[in-house]
Design a protein around this motif. Structure first.
Motif, PDB file in Angstrom:
ATOM      1  N   HIS A  48       0.829  -1.212   0.000  1.00 36.86           N
ATOM      2  CA  HIS A  48       0.000   0.000   0.000  1.00 36.86           C
ATOM      3  C   HIS A  48       0.859   1.254   0.000  1.00 36.86           C
ATOM      4  O   HIS A  48       0.490   2.255  -0.585  1.00 36.86           O
ATOM      5  N   VAL A  49       2.002   1.183   0.676  1.00 33.69           N
ATOM      6  CA  VAL A  49       2.917   2.327   0.668  1.00 33.69           C
ATOM      7  C   VAL A  49       3.335   2.609  -0.778  1.00 33.69           C
ATOM      8  O   VAL A  49       3.359   3.750  -1.225  1.00 33.69           O
ATOM      9  N   LEU A  50       3.631   1.536  -1.529  1.00 36.56           N
ATOM     10  CA  LEU A  50       4.011   1.704  -2.928  1.00 36.56           C
ATOM     11  C   LEU A  50       2.882   2.338  -3.732  1.00 36.56           C
ATOM     12  O   LEU A  50       3.104   3.272  -4.496  1.00 36.56           O
ATOM     13  N   ALA A  51       1.684   1.815  -3.563  1.00 39.43           N
ATOM     14  CA  ALA A  51       0.554   2.295  -4.353  1.00 39.43           C
ATOM     15  C   ALA A  51       0.196   3.742  -4.019  1.00 39.43           C
ATOM     16  O   ALA A  51      -0.010   4.569  -4.905  1.00 39.43           O
ATOM     17  N   ILE A  52       0.130   4.047  -2.722  1.00 41.26           N
ATOM     18  CA  ILE A  52      -0.250   5.411  -2.327  1.00 41.26           C
ATOM     19  C   ILE A  52       0.915   6.353  -2.617  1.00 41.26           C
ATOM     20  O   ILE A  52       0.723   7.510  -2.982  1.00 41.26           O
ATOM     21  N   GLY A  53       2.128   5.815  -2.526  1.00 36.30           N
ATOM     22  CA  GLY A  53       3.309   6.590  -2.901  1.00 36.30           C
ATOM     23  C   GLY A  53       3.251   6.989  -4.362  1.00 36.30           C
ATOM     24  O   GLY A  53       3.634   8.091  -4.748  1.00 36.30           O
ATOM     25  N   LEU A  54       2.735   6.076  -5.184  1.00 38.17           N
ATOM     26  CA  LEU A  54       2.561   6.357  -6.608  1.00 38.17           C
ATOM     27  C   LEU A  54       1.578   7.516  -6.796  1.00 38.17           C
ATOM     28  O   LEU A  54       1.817   8.425  -7.604  1.00 38.17           O
ATOM     29  N   SER A  55       0.500   7.504  -6.040  1.00 41.70           N
ATOM     30  CA  SER A  55      -0.483   8.586  -6.132  1.00 41.70           C
ATOM     31  C   SER A  55       0.134   9.916  -5.728  1.00 41.70           C
ATOM     32  O   SER A  55      -0.110  10.946  -6.356  1.00 41.70           O
ATOM     33  N   TRP A  56       0.939   9.865  -4.692  1.00 44.24           N
ATOM     34  CA  TRP A  56       1.599  11.076  -4.215  1.00 44.24           C
ATOM     35  C   TRP A  56       2.536  11.601  -5.303  1.00 44.24           C
ATOM     36  O   TRP A  56       2.549  12.783  -5.633  1.00 44.24           O
ATOM     37  N   LEU A  57       3.307  10.682  -5.875  1.00 44.89           N
ATOM     38  CA  LEU A  57       4.239  11.035  -6.939  1.00 44.89           C
ATOM     39  C   LEU A  57       3.500  11.658  -8.128  1.00 44.89           C
ATOM     40  O   LEU A  57       3.963  12.632  -8.722  1.00 44.89           O
ATOM     41  N   ALA A  58       2.334  11.106  -8.449  1.00 49.10           N
ATOM     42  CA  ALA A  58       1.552  11.621  -9.580  1.00 49.10           C
ATOM     43  C   ALA A  58       1.192  13.087  -9.360  1.00 49.10           C
ATOM     44  O   ALA A  58       1.267  13.900 -10.282  1.00 49.10           O
ATOM     45  N   HIS A 151      -7.164   2.043  -1.763  1.00 46.21           N
ATOM     46  CA  HIS A 151      -6.143   1.199  -1.138  1.00 46.21           C
ATOM     47  C   HIS A 151      -6.305   1.209   0.377  1.00 46.21           C
ATOM     48  O   HIS A 151      -6.205   0.180   1.032  1.00 46.21           O
ATOM     49  N   VAL A 152      -6.568   2.391   0.909  1.00 43.22           N
ATOM     50  CA  VAL A 152      -6.752   2.518   2.351  1.00 43.22           C
ATOM     51  C   VAL A 152      -8.014   1.781   2.794  1.00 43.22           C
ATOM     52  O   VAL A 152      -8.010   1.053   3.783  1.00 43.22           O
ATOM     53  N   LEU A 153      -9.095   1.961   2.028  1.00 48.44           N
ATOM     54  CA  LEU A 153     -10.338   1.276   2.371  1.00 48.44           C
ATOM     55  C   LEU A 153     -10.185  -0.234   2.255  1.00 48.44           C
ATOM     56  O   LEU A 153     -10.711  -0.975   3.084  1.00 48.44           O
ATOM     57  N   THR A 179     -10.408 -17.659   6.847  1.00 49.89           N
ATOM     58  CA  THR A 179     -10.161 -17.834   5.416  1.00 49.89           C
ATOM     59  C   THR A 179     -11.319 -17.301   4.591  1.00 49.89           C
ATOM     60  O   THR A 179     -11.130 -16.575   3.609  1.00 49.89           O
ATOM     61  N   ILE A 180     -12.540 -17.679   4.991  1.00 52.75           N
ATOM     62  CA  ILE A 180     -13.733 -17.234   4.267  1.00 52.75           C
ATOM     63  C   ILE A 180     -13.820 -15.709   4.307  1.00 52.75           C
ATOM     64  O   ILE A 180     -14.089 -15.063   3.291  1.00 52.75           O
ATOM     65  N   ALA A 181     -13.523 -15.135   5.485  1.00 53.05           N
ATOM     66  CA  ALA A 181     -13.557 -13.677   5.633  1.00 53.05           C
ATOM     67  C   ALA A 181     -12.577 -13.018   4.667  1.00 53.05           C
ATOM     68  O   ALA A 181     -12.899 -12.015   4.022  1.00 53.05           O
ATOM     69  N   ALA A 182     -11.395 -13.604   4.534  1.00 49.99           N
ATOM     70  CA  ALA A 182     -10.380 -13.054   3.638  1.00 49.99           C
ATOM     71  C   ALA A 182     -10.852 -13.098   2.189  1.00 49.99           C
ATOM     72  O   ALA A 182     -10.680 -12.143   1.430  1.00 49.99           O
ATOM     73  N   ILE A 183     -11.487 -14.209   1.808  1.00 50.11           N
ATOM     74  CA  ILE A 183     -11.948 -14.357   0.426  1.00 50.11           C
ATOM     75  C   ILE A 183     -13.068 -13.359   0.129  1.00 50.11           C
ATOM     76  O   ILE A 183     -13.076 -12.713  -0.916  1.00 50.11           O
ATOM     77  N   VAL A 184     -13.995 -13.205   1.065  1.00 52.68           N
ATOM     78  CA  VAL A 184     -15.096 -12.266   0.872  1.00 52.68           C
ATOM     79  C   VAL A 184     -14.569 -10.847   0.678  1.00 52.68           C
ATOM     80  O   VAL A 184     -14.959 -10.151  -0.257  1.00 52.68           O
ATOM     81  N   SER A 185     -13.648 -10.420   1.546  1.00 53.38           N
ATOM     82  CA  SER A 185     -13.147  -9.058   1.412  1.00 53.38           C
ATOM     83  C   SER A 185     -12.368  -8.892   0.108  1.00 53.38           C
ATOM     84  O   SER A 185     -12.411  -7.836  -0.515  1.00 53.38           O
ATOM     85  N   SER A 186     -11.699  -9.949  -0.344  1.00 51.04           N
ATOM     86  CA  SER A 186     -10.969  -9.869  -1.607  1.00 51.04           C
ATOM     87  C   SER A 186     -11.907  -9.650  -2.776  1.00 51.04           C
ATOM     88  O   SER A 186     -11.600  -8.890  -3.701  1.00 51.04           O
ATOM     89  N   LEU A 187     -13.049 -10.315  -2.748  1.00 50.56           N
ATOM     90  CA  LEU A 187     -13.998 -10.165  -3.850  1.00 50.56           C
ATOM     91  C   LEU A 187     -14.511  -8.733  -3.919  1.00 50.56           C
ATOM     92  O   LEU A 187     -14.667  -8.174  -5.007  1.00 50.56           O
ATOM     93  N   VAL A 188     -14.735  -8.130  -2.757  1.00 49.20           N
ATOM     94  CA  VAL A 188     -15.171  -6.730  -2.726  1.00 49.20           C
ATOM     95  C   VAL A 188     -14.081  -5.842  -3.326  1.00 49.20           C
ATOM     96  O   VAL A 188     -14.353  -4.956  -4.138  1.00 49.20           O
ATOM     97  N   ILE A 189     -12.820  -6.118  -2.951  1.00 51.07           N
ATOM     98  CA  ILE A 189     -11.702  -5.318  -3.454  1.00 51.07           C
ATOM     99  C   ILE A 189     -11.558  -5.488  -4.965  1.00 51.07           C
ATOM    100  O   ILE A 189     -11.284  -4.526  -5.681  1.00 51.07           O
ATOM    101  N   VAL A 190     -11.771  -6.699  -5.463  1.00 52.53           N
ATOM    102  CA  VAL A 190     -11.717  -6.948  -6.909  1.00 52.53           C
ATOM    103  C   VAL A 190     -12.738  -6.057  -7.613  1.00 52.53           C
ATOM    104  O   VAL A 190     -12.440  -5.412  -8.616  1.00 52.53           O
TER     105      VAL A 190
END
Length: 220
Positions: A48-58, A151-153, A179-190
């Motif tokens: 996330h540091v990389l991704a948000i760092g990219l936004s900052w750089l932009a 990314h933060v959300l 595990t199920i919780a992780a998969i559910v949140s991943s689908l939302v992020i997708v």
């Protein structure tokens, strides 16, 4: 508008710093306490540091470019490009979580519950603070601030589902809830990342103008 961008630039900078500090602290403590949960979360914060760092750089690039006479392009596209790249990272990120969760489903690891919950709560607090910092009006928003915000959300969501999953697993001793919780949140992020890729991709391809006309009947 430029003042808006400067505001976003400062906000993204603070979030990058906050996330980076958390990452370093978690990795150090993860190593010293041999805590896998802290270490994993620290590394995860790194992406996330990389991704948000990219936004900052932009924002920094846009600010520099808008002062330069040589640049004839549309500097707002830089923000969409950054948002697009960030969205791509978010998508990869969600897929990785799913793969890890599925692997854990087949090879359950011993979870130190109290510690893992503690780590997830730290993560959640940092993300909530970051989300407040990055909160933006939708009218003024660009794809770049939206990407950083997502990314933060996304991180807050994974922390939250981890807390709920771990608590449930600890109380009822059902390790796979986590595990199920992780998969559910991943689908939302997708879903979020694909939305971001679509919107920022349209700007990059100059599709906005044509698209509005037949966006009602046209479902892709």
């Amino acid at each position: 508008m430029s003042e808006q961008k400067n505001k976003y630039e400062n906000k993204t900078m603070w979030v990058v710093l906050l996330t980076a500090i958390t990452m370093v602290v978690e990795i150090i403590f993860g190593l010293t306490t041999k805590s896998m949960a802290l270490l994993a979360d620290g590394i995860h914060m790194g992406s996330h540091v990389l991704a948000i760092g990219l936004s900052w750089l932009a924002y920094i690039i846009v600010r520099r470019v808008s002062k330069s006479e040589k640049f004839k392009g549309n500097s707002d596209k830089i923000l969409s490009l950054s948002g697009y790249s960030s969205g791509l990272m978010l998508l990869i990120f969600a897929v990785v979580i799913v793969i890890e969760a599925v692997e854990r489903f087949y090879n359950p690891v011993e979870i130190v519950y109290k510690e893992a919950i503690f780590v997830a709560i730290i993560g959640l607090i940092v993300n909530i603070v970051s989300a407040f910092l990055l909160h933006h009006d939708h009218e003024h928003s660009d794809h770049n601030i939206r990407a950083a915000y997502l990314h933060v959300l996304a991180d807050a969501l994974t922390s939250l589902t981890a807390i709920l999953g771990l608590v449930a697993a600890m109380i009822w001793d059902i390790p796979f809830i986590d595990t199920i919780a992780a998969i559910v949140s991943s689908l939302v992020i997708v879903k979020w990342s694909i939305g971001l890729l679509k919107d920022s991709g349209k700007v990059l391809l100059d599709m906005e103008h044509k698209d509005r006309a037949h966006s009602h009947g046209h479902h892709h």
